[in-house]
Design a protein around this motif. Sequence first.
Motif, mmCIF file in Angstrom:
data_model
loop_
_atom_site.group_PDB
_atom_site.id
_atom_site.type_symbol
_atom_site.label_atom_id
_atom_site.label_comp_id
_atom_site.label_asym_id
_atom_site.label_seq_id
_atom_site.Cartn_x
_atom_site.Cartn_y
_atom_site.Cartn_z
ATOM 1 N N GLY A 155 17.544 99.250 -11.665
ATOM 2 C CA GLY A 155 16.447 98.439 -11.311
ATOM 3 C C GLY A 155 16.447 97.244 -12.159
ATOM 4 N N TYR A 156 17.186 97.354 -13.366
ATOM 5 C CA TYR A 156 17.203 95.930 -14.142
ATOM 6 C C TYR A 156 18.687 95.793 -14.532
ATOM 7 N N PHE A 174 8.966 94.627 -4.199
ATOM 8 C CA PHE A 174 9.538 95.242 -5.263
ATOM 9 C C PHE A 174 9.072 94.421 -6.691
ATOM 10 N N PHE A 175 8.621 93.502 -6.389
ATOM 11 C CA PHE A 175 8.316 92.476 -7.615
ATOM 12 C C PHE A 175 6.638 92.723 -8.042
ATOM 13 N N ILE A 203 9.431 85.216 -10.753
ATOM 14 C CA ILE A 203 8.819 86.385 -10.692
ATOM 15 C C ILE A 203 9.600 87.589 -10.868
ATOM 16 N N LEU A 204 9.210 88.526 -11.864
ATOM 17 C CA LEU A 204 10.034 89.454 -12.343
ATOM 18 C C LEU A 204 9.795 90.812 -11.178
ATOM 19 N N THR A 205 10.801 91.649 -11.259
ATOM 20 C CA THR A 205 10.638 92.772 -10.529
ATOM 21 C C THR A 205 9.600 94.006 -11.342
ATOM 22 N N LYS A 206 9.176 95.059 -10.817
ATOM 23 C CA LYS A 206 8.376 95.813 -11.328
ATOM 24 C C LYS A 206 9.373 96.421 -12.386
ATOM 25 N N SER A 207 10.785 96.753 -12.217
ATOM 26 C CA SER A 207 11.383 97.265 -13.418
ATOM 27 C C SER A 207 11.688 96.561 -14.142
ATOM 28 N N ILE A 253 10.409 95.159 -20.114
ATOM 29 C CA ILE A 253 9.751 94.387 -21.076
ATOM 30 C C ILE A 253 8.941 95.264 -21.872
ATOM 31 N N ALA A 254 7.946 96.069 -21.232
ATOM 32 C CA ALA A 254 7.167 96.999 -21.877
ATOM 33 C C ALA A 254 7.921 97.962 -22.911
#
Length: 416
Positions: free
Chosen positions: A291-292, A63-64, A110-114, A119-120
């Motif tokens: 997810g965050y 998931f990262f 390492i950041l998750t995809k969420s 961030i975006a």
Amino acid sequence: MKKITIKDISDGCVLARDVVSSKGQLLFSAGSALNRTHIEQLSQYKIREIFIEGRDIPSELEFFDSEAVKRLENQIEERFRDSLDNEVMQESLRVAKKIILERALRNGQILTKSQLNLIARLKDLPALPQIYVRLAQTLNDPRATAQQIASLISADPVMSAKLLKLVNSSFYNFPQKITSVANAVSLLGFDTICNMVLSSTVIGLFRSEQKAAAEIINKIWEHSLGVAIVSRLIARKKGIKDNDDCFIAGLLHDIGKIIIAYFFVDDFNQVWDKLQGDSQDTLDAENDTLGYTHVDAGSILAEKWELPELIIDVIKYHHKPYESKSNEIQTAIVHTADVFSLALNYGDMNQKVPRLDSDAWKSIGMGVDDIEPLLKSSDRDFEESRAIFFLQISDLQQDSRSAAPSRRKPAYLPRK
């Protein structure tokens, strides 16, 4: 290459190492693709584990951010490039890679995809208020004088009014009335002034025109002010010299919630609804729903603004004070103050009061008998401080028109 048990083998798995029996007989060579017959033969020879081609990474890393994971794997493999000529080193690489990846996962490297998506979505975060930037730059100059600091603050009428109201309030309880910004700067000191400016400007920065978001943000700020006041009182009792640092850290501990409510009020409401009927921890509810977490959002802002390490630590670890390595006591203080502020329902949060971490309570050195005087003091300071920190330009205009300012109603934020 990864190690798996026999029960986890599936058709098509490719061996990364030779498989030999307990007597040293070669059963299958590296590079062989296994089928069901091969798997049965391995069972007959009582082979429990084999090494197959593939990435041996923790399952959570699915998931990262896959690019970040691969970059870290490549860095590890590069360090082993010239030493993989035997089985011992090959196994060392496999284990080292697994441990380092797990460590990176724990440490948030390492950041998750969420989190990447968050961030975006937060690309338009505001910059630090200019008055704070100019003040910080001036304070970094060893030649800076109290008069220079006072001149900067005096150029902002709201900030000047807040500073004078604060320095003349029970918050500091000076014996004589302070009438000039210059005297206030001399009495409070440069660091305290800087913290006060940061707290006041940030409160005014996130103001939503949406009624629902504005009400939520007001509640969070009031809760956070309660945390800040209790944090400062605990720090003073503990004899921490820079107790105003605990105040600003307490005020900004939930800045991530402010950001979520400001930019993504629907996200915030999803979590809020979940918490109302559930005893789930806030971070767990946020992770499960979004997810965050508000810690992720707050950390993004702290990094953009390059806030002091103490504030960053408190933002990250106020729910888990035992994980703070650099500011354990201050983080424990804010964690404790957070629980007490929820207990007193500052901001009308009506949120379930979480458990207080026992180690955090021990570390701040307070006893049960200290709780009542502490909470009474914080409640006495809360309303006056609330009126000062949420003072707006409109309130200053009313002050200037009023013939009897003492009868003016406190400048509270709008409430339900």
